[in-house]
Design a protein around this motif. Structure first.
Motif, PDB file in Angstrom:
ATOM      1  N   LEU A   1       0.837  -1.200   0.000  1.00 36.66           N
ATOM      2  CA  LEU A   1       0.000   0.000   0.000  1.00 36.66           C
ATOM      3  C   LEU A   1       0.873   1.252   0.000  1.00 36.66           C
ATOM      4  N   GLY A   2       0.447   2.259  -0.746  1.00 40.23           N
ATOM      5  CA  GLY A   2       1.117   3.556  -0.714  1.00 40.23           C
ATOM      6  C   GLY A   2       2.461   3.583  -1.398  1.00 40.23           C
ATOM      7  N   VAL A   3       2.620   2.802  -2.477  1.00 37.47           N
ATOM      8  CA  VAL A   3       3.917   2.748  -3.153  1.00 37.47           C
ATOM      9  C   VAL A   3       4.335   4.120  -3.669  1.00 37.47           C
ATOM     10  N   ASP A   4       3.413   4.837  -4.286  1.00 39.67           N
ATOM     11  CA  ASP A   4       3.759   6.173  -4.804  1.00 39.67           C
ATOM     12  C   ASP A   4       4.094   7.139  -3.666  1.00 39.67           C
ATOM     13  N   LYS A   5       3.436   6.969  -2.534  1.00 38.13           N
ATOM     14  CA  LYS A   5       3.742   7.825  -1.371  1.00 38.13           C
ATOM     15  C   LYS A   5       5.125   7.493  -0.823  1.00 38.13           C
ATOM     16  N   PHE A   6       5.480   6.194  -0.818  1.00 40.03           N
ATOM     17  CA  PHE A   6       6.826   5.786  -0.406  1.00 40.03           C
ATOM     18  C   PHE A   6       7.872   6.459  -1.303  1.00 40.03           C
TER      19      PHE A   6
ATOM     20  N   GLY B   1       4.252  15.594   5.232  1.00 37.00           N
ATOM     21  CA  GLY B   1       2.837  15.737   5.559  1.00 37.00           C
ATOM     22  C   GLY B   1       2.414  14.772   6.651  1.00 37.00           C
ATOM     23  N   SER B   2       1.251  15.041   7.208  1.00 34.10           N
ATOM     24  CA  SER B   2       0.792  14.265   8.366  1.00 34.10           C
ATOM     25  C   SER B   2       0.152  12.935   7.999  1.00 34.10           C
ATOM     26  N   THR B   3      -0.063  12.691   6.687  1.00 38.70           N
ATOM     27  CA  THR B   3      -0.768  11.455   6.299  1.00 38.70           C
ATOM     28  C   THR B   3       0.152  10.398   5.694  1.00 38.70           C
ATOM     29  N   SER B   4       1.438  10.652   5.644  1.00 38.59           N
ATOM     30  CA  SER B   4       2.339   9.703   4.981  1.00 38.59           C
ATOM     31  C   SER B   4       2.352   8.347   5.688  1.00 38.59           C
ATOM     32  N   VAL B   5       2.318   8.344   7.006  1.00 39.92           N
ATOM     33  CA  VAL B   5       2.309   7.071   7.739  1.00 39.92           C
ATOM     34  C   VAL B   5       1.004   6.330   7.496  1.00 39.92           C
ATOM     35  N   LEU B   6      -0.111   7.036   7.552  1.00 36.69           N
ATOM     36  CA  LEU B   6      -1.417   6.397   7.354  1.00 36.69           C
ATOM     37  C   LEU B   6      -1.539   5.769   5.973  1.00 36.69           C
TER      38      LEU B   6
ATOM     39  N   ALA C   1       0.325  -0.927   6.216  1.00 37.02           N
ATOM     40  CA  ALA C   1      -0.536  -1.915   5.553  1.00 37.02           C
ATOM     41  C   ALA C   1      -1.993  -1.766   5.957  1.00 37.02           C
ATOM     42  N   SER C   2      -2.226  -1.427   7.224  1.00 33.71           N
ATOM     43  CA  SER C   2      -3.599  -1.318   7.718  1.00 33.71           C
ATOM     44  C   SER C   2      -4.223   0.044   7.418  1.00 33.71           C
ATOM     45  N   GLY C   3      -3.583   0.831   6.558  1.00 34.50           N
ATOM     46  CA  GLY C   3      -4.127   2.132   6.214  1.00 34.50           C
ATOM     47  C   GLY C   3      -5.530   2.043   5.634  1.00 34.50           C
ATOM     48  N   ILE C   4      -5.784   1.027   4.805  1.00 38.06           N
ATOM     49  CA  ILE C   4      -7.093   0.914   4.166  1.00 38.06           C
ATOM     50  C   ILE C   4      -8.184   0.599   5.186  1.00 38.06           C
ATOM     51  N   SER C   5      -7.940  -0.323   6.094  1.00 41.00           N
ATOM     52  CA  SER C   5      -8.963  -0.628   7.103  1.00 41.00           C
ATOM     53  C   SER C   5      -9.120   0.534   8.078  1.00 41.00           C
ATOM     54  N   ALA C   6      -8.026   1.244   8.327  1.00 42.90           N
ATOM     55  CA  ALA C   6      -8.101   2.400   9.225  1.00 42.90           C
ATOM     56  C   ALA C   6      -8.938   3.522   8.608  1.00 42.90           C
ATOM     57  N   TYR C   7      -8.738   3.790   7.331  1.00 44.25           N
ATOM     58  CA  TYR C   7      -9.550   4.810   6.655  1.00 44.25           C
ATOM     59  C   TYR C   7     -11.023   4.429   6.686  1.00 44.25           C
ATOM     60  N   LEU C   8     -11.324   3.189   6.295  1.00 43.82           N
ATOM     61  CA  LEU C   8     -12.711   2.745   6.266  1.00 43.82           C
ATOM     62  C   LEU C   8     -13.321   2.719   7.665  1.00 43.82           C
ATOM     63  N   GLY C   9     -12.527   2.281   8.648  1.00 41.61           N
ATOM     64  CA  GLY C   9     -13.027   2.214  10.013  1.00 41.61           C
ATOM     65  C   GLY C   9     -13.442   3.571  10.542  1.00 41.61           C
ATOM     66  N   GLY C  10     -12.671   4.604  10.214  1.00 47.64           N
ATOM     67  CA  GLY C  10     -13.008   5.945  10.661  1.00 47.64           C
ATOM     68  C   GLY C  10     -14.189   6.533   9.912  1.00 47.64           C
ATOM     69  N   ILE C  11     -14.262   6.264   8.621  1.00 50.88           N
ATOM     70  CA  ILE C  11     -15.365   6.779   7.816  1.00 50.88           C
ATOM     71  C   ILE C  11     -16.695   6.160   8.245  1.00 50.88           C
TER      72      ILE C  11
END
Length: 424
Positions: free
Chosen positions: A114-119, A135-140, A144-154
């Motif tokens: 996940l986030g290859v272009d951000k890497f 930026g503050s979102t690079s870690v998120l 790997a769990s960035g996708i479940s974290a985004y969905l979980g918050g939404i």
């Protein structure tokens, strides 16, 4: 007593269609989403084609807030959130701001990388001494769990929220993990699925392995050829699929539409022994996975009406068919109908299992079998095992009651799930 689990919502971002209604039409029509990418030609890839969902800026603004989009540069998260939110809404569930989370709803949403272009962006900034510009979102975006974290918050889910990763088996494995959580009484609803990033920094490794077709750059729609004698390797793809699994009693209580029932399945590994390796499956493990899936669902071998195979358009296709024949003890005309979505989408890697699960369930709910495309020249070794009639090249309008969906991944890992037509 185990709870029964049904599917009440689905969403998809696939190379050949974004959105459930268009995806349904695309697979019925045998529509390919594989395209030529000039960027890959410029980078001197041998295989300059791939499958990538077409997402506009306007569409992103419909699924993300301006704050969420600020600095967001992960195609996998884009696809996963689109598919996940669509599945949630399709199930008739609300997305609303509330003080407390929904303790009865959880998420298992997998990915490979996940986030290859951000890497890539981060590496350049760090090497230039500009760390603060990350930026503050690079870690998120890169965890790997960035996708479940985004969905979980939404969605505000308060049950288990996690990410799994098992190569090409990821999506099917996520579904079975969610199934287990509901059937054991630990959750009422689980949003399950998987996503995959795309582009040269994901697909480059496969091009280097020389397992992608290099002779179809001018005819991309013909390149992915599962079960074909002229198959020349898999076409890389990306996207996301999502399914809302729900306890049957809960679904009935709120009057939800039910697409199909999940009977269960099996997950195992060949241990990279007995012919299995990092990139090849142990045939005994594959057959055991199929047989055990049937046993777990209390099904007989002659009760499988259809198979949505892994079938990647490589030399492994013949072996996969042999494993199904041996595991089911069925061949020739007695073999179930079988198809592969990858002719239309390419191999969507960690997203493949979930996208193909959505396609499998649509066949059950809408009474059709989608066609296998690009296999006019069926592999002769396959035709020796099963008749060509078992491999439909045109859409069949027919009712099937059970479909087995299989995924086999790098690392010698396997997953088989069995769906059943739901009758109230």
């Amino acid at each position: 007593m185990k709870r029964r689990v049904v599917i009440t919502g689905m969403g998809v971002a696939s190379p050949n269609a974004v959105g459930l209604a268009d995806f349904r039409n695309a697979i019925r029509e045998g529509r390919s989403g594989i395209r030529f990418f000039p960027e890959l030609e410029k980078l001197k890839f041998k295989c300059q084609i791939g499958g990538k969902p077409e997402i506009s800026e306007k569409m992103l603004q419909e699924y993300f807030s301006p704050l969420q989009l600020r600095g967001l540069n992960s195609s996998g998260i884009f696809y996963g959130v689109i598919a996940g939110k669509d599945a949630w809404k399709d199930a008739g569930l609300l997305i609303e701001e509330k003080e407390k989370p929904d303790w009865n709803s959880g998420i298992i949403f997998g990915t490979g990388i996940l986030g290859v272009d951000k890497f890539r962006e981060a590496i350049h900034l760090i090497d230039e001494g500009k760390t603060r510009r990350l930026g503050s979102t690079s870690v998120l975006q890169t965890m790997a769990s960035g996708i479940s974290a985004y969905l979980g918050g939404i969605l505000g889910c308060g049950n288990q929220v996690t990410t799994n990763s098992s190569a090409c088996t990821t999506g099917t494995e996520a579904l079975l993990m969610g199934f287990d959580r509901i059937s054991s009484g630990k959750a009422e609803r689980m949003l399950v699925g998987s996503c995959a990033d795309d582009g040269p920094y994901v697909w480059g490794g496969f091009d280097a392995m020389r397992i992608l077709p290099a002779n179809y750059n001018s005819t991309p729609e013909k390149a992915s050829r599962p079960m074909s004698e002229s198959a020349a390797g898999f076409v890389p793809g990306s996207g996301a699929g999502a399914l809302l699994l729900e306890d049957l009693d809960s679904a009935k209580k709120r009057g939800a539409k039910i697409y199909a029932e999940v009977l269960g399945g099996e997950i195992n590994s060949g241990g990279q022994r007995g012919g299995g390796s990092m990139t090849a499956a142990n045939d005994e493990a594959v057959q055991r996975c199929i047989v055990k899936a049937l046993e777990n669902c209390s099904l007989k071998k002659d009760e499988i009406d259809g198979i949505n195979g892994h079938l990647t358009a490589t030399k492994g296709d013949v072996t996969e068919i042999k494993n199904w024949v041996n595991a089911l003890g069925r061949k020739g005309k007695d073999f179930p109908l079988i198809n592969s979505l990858k002719g239309m989408t390419g191999h969507c890697l960690s997203a493949s299992g979930s996208i193909e699960c959505v396609a499998s369930v649509l066949q059950l709910s809408d009474n059709f079998i989608f066609p296998n495309i690009n296999c006019e020249d069926l592999h002769p070794e396959i035709v020796k095992l099963i008749t060509s009639e078992n491999i439909p090249r045109e859409t069949l309008q027919t009712e099937v009651k059970t479909i087995a969906k299989a995924s086999f991944g790098f690392g010698d890992v396997n997953a088989v799930v069995i769906f059943k037509k739901y009758i109230a």
